[in-house]
Structure formats: structure tokens, C-alpha cells
Write a protein that holds these residues in place. Sequence first.
Motif, PDB file in Angstrom:
ATOM      1  N   THR A 173       0.836  -1.203   0.000  1.00 18.07           N
ATOM      2  CA  THR A 173       0.000   0.000   0.000  1.00 18.07           C
ATOM      3  C   THR A 173       0.867   1.248   0.000  1.00 18.07           C
ATOM      4  O   THR A 173       0.632   2.192  -0.763  1.00 18.07           O
ATOM      5  CB  THR A 173      -0.930   0.009   1.236  1.00 18.07           C
ATOM      6  N   ILE A 174       1.898   1.253   0.836  1.00 17.33           N
ATOM      7  CA  ILE A 174       2.795   2.406   0.915  1.00 17.33           C
ATOM      8  C   ILE A 174       3.561   2.587  -0.401  1.00 17.33           C
ATOM      9  O   ILE A 174       3.664   3.706  -0.929  1.00 17.33           O
ATOM     10  CB  ILE A 174       3.775   2.234   2.095  1.00 17.33           C
ATOM     11  N   VAL A 175       4.068   1.491  -0.958  1.00 16.15           N
ATOM     12  CA  VAL A 175       4.819   1.581  -2.218  1.00 16.15           C
ATOM     13  C   VAL A 175       3.920   2.087  -3.345  1.00 16.15           C
ATOM     14  O   VAL A 175       4.317   2.951  -4.138  1.00 16.15           O
ATOM     15  CB  VAL A 175       5.428   0.216  -2.576  1.00 16.15           C
ATOM     16  N   GLY A 176       2.700   1.555  -3.430  1.00 16.84           N
ATOM     17  CA  GLY A 176       1.767   1.998  -4.463  1.00 16.84           C
ATOM     18  C   GLY A 176       1.441   3.474  -4.346  1.00 16.84           C
ATOM     19  O   GLY A 176       1.375   4.193  -5.352  1.00 16.84           O
ATOM     20  N   LEU A 177       1.270   3.965  -3.117  1.00 12.37           N
ATOM     21  CA  LEU A 177       0.980   5.384  -2.920  1.00 12.37           C
ATOM     22  C   LEU A 177       2.184   6.254  -3.260  1.00 12.37           C
ATOM     23  O   LEU A 177       2.032   7.344  -3.826  1.00 12.37           O
ATOM     24  CB  LEU A 177       0.546   5.622  -1.475  1.00 12.37           C
ATOM     25  N   ILE A 178       3.373   5.794  -2.929  1.00 10.26           N
ATOM     26  CA  ILE A 178       4.578   6.570  -3.254  1.00 10.26           C
ATOM     27  C   ILE A 178       4.730   6.707  -4.769  1.00 10.26           C
ATOM     28  O   ILE A 178       5.018   7.798  -5.287  1.00 10.26           O
ATOM     29  CB  ILE A 178       5.820   5.920  -2.626  1.00 10.26           C
ATOM     30  N   PHE A 179       4.536   5.619  -5.498  1.00 13.37           N
ATOM     31  CA  PHE A 179       4.594   5.691  -6.958  1.00 13.37           C
ATOM     32  C   PHE A 179       3.529   6.648  -7.506  1.00 13.37           C
ATOM     33  O   PHE A 179       3.789   7.423  -8.440  1.00 13.37           O
ATOM     34  CB  PHE A 179       4.411   4.297  -7.569  1.00 13.37           C
ATOM     35  N   THR A 180       2.339   6.587  -6.927  1.00 13.50           N
ATOM     36  CA  THR A 180       1.265   7.478  -7.371  1.00 13.50           C
ATOM     37  C   THR A 180       1.631   8.932  -7.163  1.00 13.50           C
ATOM     38  O   THR A 180       1.425   9.778  -8.043  1.00 13.50           O
ATOM     39  CB  THR A 180      -0.034   7.160  -6.604  1.00 13.50           C
ATOM     40  N   LEU A 181       2.202   9.246  -6.011  1.00 14.83           N
ATOM     41  CA  LEU A 181       2.587  10.625  -5.714  1.00 14.83           C
ATOM     42  C   LEU A 181       3.708  11.106  -6.637  1.00 14.83           C
ATOM     43  O   LEU A 181       3.702  12.257  -7.085  1.00 14.83           O
ATOM     44  CB  LEU A 181       3.014  10.738  -4.250  1.00 14.83           C
TER      45      LEU A 181
END
Length: 276
Positions: A173-181
Motif C-alpha cells: 500500500t505504501i509503495v503503491g501510494l509513493i509511486f502514485t505521488l
Amino acid sequence: MKSLNIFYINKTHYKTEHSYHLVDPSPWPILGSFGGFCLTLGGVLFMHKYFGGLNLLLTGLTIICYTMYVWWRDIVREATFEDCHTITVQKGLRLGMLLFIISEIMFFFAFFWAFFNSSIAPVYNIGGVWPPKAISIISTYTVPLTNTFFLLSSGATVSWAHHAILGRNKGQTIVGLIFTLILAIWFTKLQIFEYVNAPFSISDGVYGSCFFLATGFHGFHVFIGTIALFISLIRVILNHFTNTHHFGFEAAIWYWHFVDVVWLFLFVNVYWWSNK
């Protein structure tokens, strides 16, 4: 003291009778209204070059930002630490977010209406053609196409983060959000680059007005969505969400997908179709 004890007993008993959340009295709505009044009045005074207009505008903006912080802080506390957001409350929040997105669709519909009204039947004032002959348009296959790739990719990564939290995988979840940002920030940087180097401005007739209003408000929505996803990332790190109770994150995802869809319409119509 006796009446006070009865009040608390009745309040506790009252809470068990239904699944709704009756919020406590809050000063933030009236404070936010005052900030909005100061912001609007200060903006008008500033644009008409009255003394003190800029200070009033900045004061209103500061009040609004402070109100947003403390109000959302209270909501986070109610949802995460006080467990006030029951299933019924979450249904109401989902309905509210859905209605908000519908209102946003109507907002952008007005810009598309103005764009098609001017482009499908161009008047003689602009030469009877679209885009007007005096306008040097932006190539579809440069920054717009690159930004389309970034934004659609961010939609995929935020969906990855959503599925990860449903599967109780905090790391993904954290990795996916970082990529999104990261993708969102690159989109915004390229949008600013495009504006700085655009061969026309918002004052260049109806084409410039439609272009900058539609893409500019979309860029503003991207900025707001980026902030929402960043706050969601912080809350994921702080363990504010579970796989069944994460509406704050889910609302940000809905908003981001809405931003994706609007951009597709903008790219196809404003950038690609106008250049044919």
C-alpha cells in the motif's frame, strides 16, 4: 451534579439506540465562513488595488487553511480513535462523496459545453475555423501525451495500493501510494512547463480561455488529489486504516480516478481533436 450525571447516563444510553454519529458542537464551520468572507472580500479589494486588500486576502486564506486542518483533525480523531464512523455513517459518507463527484462532473461539463459551443460552430470573429488561425497550438504528441501516460499510470498504481490495503498488505500500500505521488508530481511539473512555454495565453480569445480554464482547473484538482493521497500515505504509515475501515483513503482514490477520466476527455477533445 445529579442533573449532570443524568445527562451523561442519557447520552450514553442514547448512543446505543442508533448507529448514527451525532457530532459535537464545533466552532470550525463559522470560522471557515469568516475565512471565506475575508478571502473573497480581500480578493476583490486586491484586484481593484485598494489598500489592505492583499493583507485581508492572505488573512482569509490563512484562516481557511487552519480551519481545514483542525476540522479534518477532528474527523480523523472521530473515525480512528473514537470509532464513531459506524457502517451506517460510512454509507452516508460514501453517498456524500458520490454526490460531490457528481457536482464536479457538472463543473467540468460547463467548460466542455463552452469548448464545443465555440469549436463545432466557430463564428466569423475567429475566422470561422477552429482553432483560430492566429493561434499556434500545442502539439498533441509532446507534453500532453506524456502527461496522459503519467496520469493513467498513477491510476493503476493507486488501484494497486487500494487492493493492497484490502489484502492487509501495508508495505505494498505504501509503495503503491509513493509511486502514485511521484507520477502526480511529474504530471504537475510538466503541466507548469507547458503553461510557461505555451505559444498563447488565456487572453487570446475563446480558444485561450477554454484551454486554460479547463486544463487549469483540472491541474488544480490534481493538486488537491495529490494532497489527499499524501495525507492518506501518512495515515497508512500511522496505522489509521484497516482493510474494512479506510474510507478516507477510498474517497481520495475515487477523486483520483475522477481526475483521470476528466483528463482523458481533455486530451481527446482539447489536445487531439482540436489539432486535427
